[in-house]
Design a protein around this motif. Structure first.
Motif: not given
Ligand code: NAD
Length: 465
Positions: A323, A326-328, A330-331, A363, A408, A410, A434
């Motif tokens: 991803l 970064t997954v900060s 992100k769902k 996340a 929604n 990711h 997404q």
């Protein structure tokens, strides 16, 4: 010796189903399962069978048939001990979290408490059966307590480890590969072994009832779990090589599994094994080996755990790096939280560690599991004590609908191999996500081609891109 009354101390994942099946198969024996946990006993006695504390396919039917007839659940531990001729000890034996052997040895305090209670209450001789998984030579500690703190009654101690697998417990109990009974090689010991063998003989073919000395029986359970876990770690080690080389772990598994010396079971690559037993029992084995100075043996088995930890870590690392590092914020949708399908047990589930790693990366996780309740999930995270409960509840949401969970998102991470995941409307899920829509299939349950045709970017353990 003809046993008419059995007591089982510990109404957990082993005590409950095991005794329910004995009661079903032996209507002539009264079986009382006791526990100090009042809520658990109340749940076992609940009119609504959906509320039983343990979910196992087929268990509700068996409880319905036997409960109140010859199967009883109670908190009156002393009374049940006093009345029984045979007492199973099926209490938890977790890894020690303090003192000598911390993080490795089995904590035997619950076992010792049972032994002391049995000694105090018993007025007639009894057969004590170790059902819990115990370090080899525990029977001698139990015997010493019984003989030194009791009322001068005779005890025989048997080891009868349980080999059931959660998710198929009822099936495993109704037709076990084998039943193992270890006991003293004295005439009294042999009589006790026979008494227990006679109970199982009500439904288990005699050639499947194995009699050994007590130490072999205790050690066989640890050995069985070590071998099973070792297969998982071995195939997982190969899965990483597959991902680098273009080999496919499913094809490799099939090819080696057809060798009758290897066999095809337990060769599925995954995000790692979980459950209350494998890790705990191997750590215990490692501790035992070390305590005898067998350091090479200890290191050999410890590697099985290290490989399993690595597999969970690299699964979450792969999500982050895929991803775009970064997954900060992100769902990430989790499908499954239980350690395997068809159980509500989450102990040591791979999902817990993967969630913890992703939460460290900020996340936002949404979880759906068909059988695990919300509070269990938060309790699992709370136990790790990585962050405050408040933060866990803020960052991770438990949602009862799989489509809502994925909306929604990711990415989707499949953490348990529940069959129903295969039947979802994946077109609908894709539309709601997404883009690019990623799936990380930690259990290899979904159909790669179908999902890729829809448009997903699909990752499966042990298959290169
Ligand atoms: P569990 O935690 O589900 O159940 C243990 C129960 O024992 C708890 O309800 C607890 O309240 C009760 N208990 C503890 N001390 C007690 C006491 N002094 N008096 C009355 N009740 C007491 O554990 P489990 O999964 O059923 O495992 C039990 C044992 O069986 C462990 O040694 C485990 O290693 C072994 N085992 C487990 C499995 C499995 O798949 N879960 C399989 C084979 C063997």
């Amino acid at each position: 010796m003809n046993i008419k009354k059995i007591c089982c101390i510990g109404a957990g994942y082993v005590g409950g189903p095991t005794m329910a099946v004995i009661a079903k198969q032996c209507p002539h024996i009264q079986v009382t399962v006791v526990d100090i946990n009042e809520n658990r006993i109340a749940a076992w006695n609940d009119e609504n069978l959906d509320n039983l504390p343990v979910f196992e396919p087929g268990l509700d039917e068996i409880v319905k048939e036997a409960r109140g007839r010859n199967l009883f659940f109670s908190t009156e531990v002393d009374k049940a001990i006093d009345e029984a001729e045979m007492i199973f000890i099926s209490v938890n034996t977790p890894t020690k979290t303090y003192g000598k052997g911390k993080g490795m040895a089995a904590d035997l305090k619950y076992i010792e408490l049972c032994a002391r209670q049995i000694a105090r209450v018993s007025k007639q001789s009894k057969i004590i059966v170790e059902k819990s998984t115990l370090p080899v030579r525990t029977a001698s500690a139990i015997k010493s307590i019984l003989d030194n703190t009791g009322n001068d009654v005779a005890f025989q101690i048997l080891s009868n480890p349980e080999f059931l697998a959660e998710g198929t417990a009822v099936e495993d109990l109704l037709s076990p590969d084998r039943v193992l009974i270890g006991g003293d090689t004295t005439p009294e010991g042999e009589e006790a072994i026979q008494a227990l063998a006679d109970i199982y003989a009500n439904w288990v073919p005699k050639e499947r009832i194995l009699k050994t000395n007590v130490w072999s029986s205790e050690l066989s359970k640890l050995t069985a779990n070590a071998f099973l876990a070792q297969r998982v770690s071995s195939i997982n080690a190969m899965s990483e090589i597959c991902e680098k080389t273009g080999a496919d772990i499913n094809e490799v598994s099939k090819a080696i599994g057809m060798d009758s010396r290897i066999g095809s079971k337990f060769l599925k690559a995954s995000v790692g094994f979980g459950g209350s037993c494998f890790q705990k029992d191997i750590l215990n084995l490692v501790y035992i080996a070390k305590s005898y100075g067998l350091n090479e043996v200890a290191d050999y088995w410890e590697q099985v755990i290290l490989m399993n930890d690595h597999q969970k870590q690299r699964f979450s690392d792969n999500i982050v790096s895929t991803l775009y590092n970064t997954v900060s914020g992100k769902k990430i949708a989790f499908l499954g939280w239980a350690f395997k399908k068809d159980t509500n047990d989450t102990r040591e589930s791979a999902a817990i560690k993967v969630a913890d790693n992703l939460l460290n990366e900020q996340a936002e996780i949404a979880v759906f599991d068909p059988k695990v309740v919300e509070e269990r999930i938060y309790a699992d995270l709370e136990y790790l004590a990585t962050r405050s409960n408040e933060d866990n509840r803020k960052l991770l949401k438990v949602i009862k609908n799989p489509y809502e969970v994925c909306k929604n998102a990711h990415a989707i991470a499949v953490l348990t191999e529940w069959d129903e995941f295969k039947t979802y409307d994946w077109n609908k899920i894709y539309e709601s996500m997404q883009k690019p829509a990623f799936i990380f299939d930690g259990r290899g349950v979904l159909n790669k081609t179908e999902l890729e045709n829809i448009g997903f970017v699909y990752y499966k353990i042990g298959t290169g891109k």
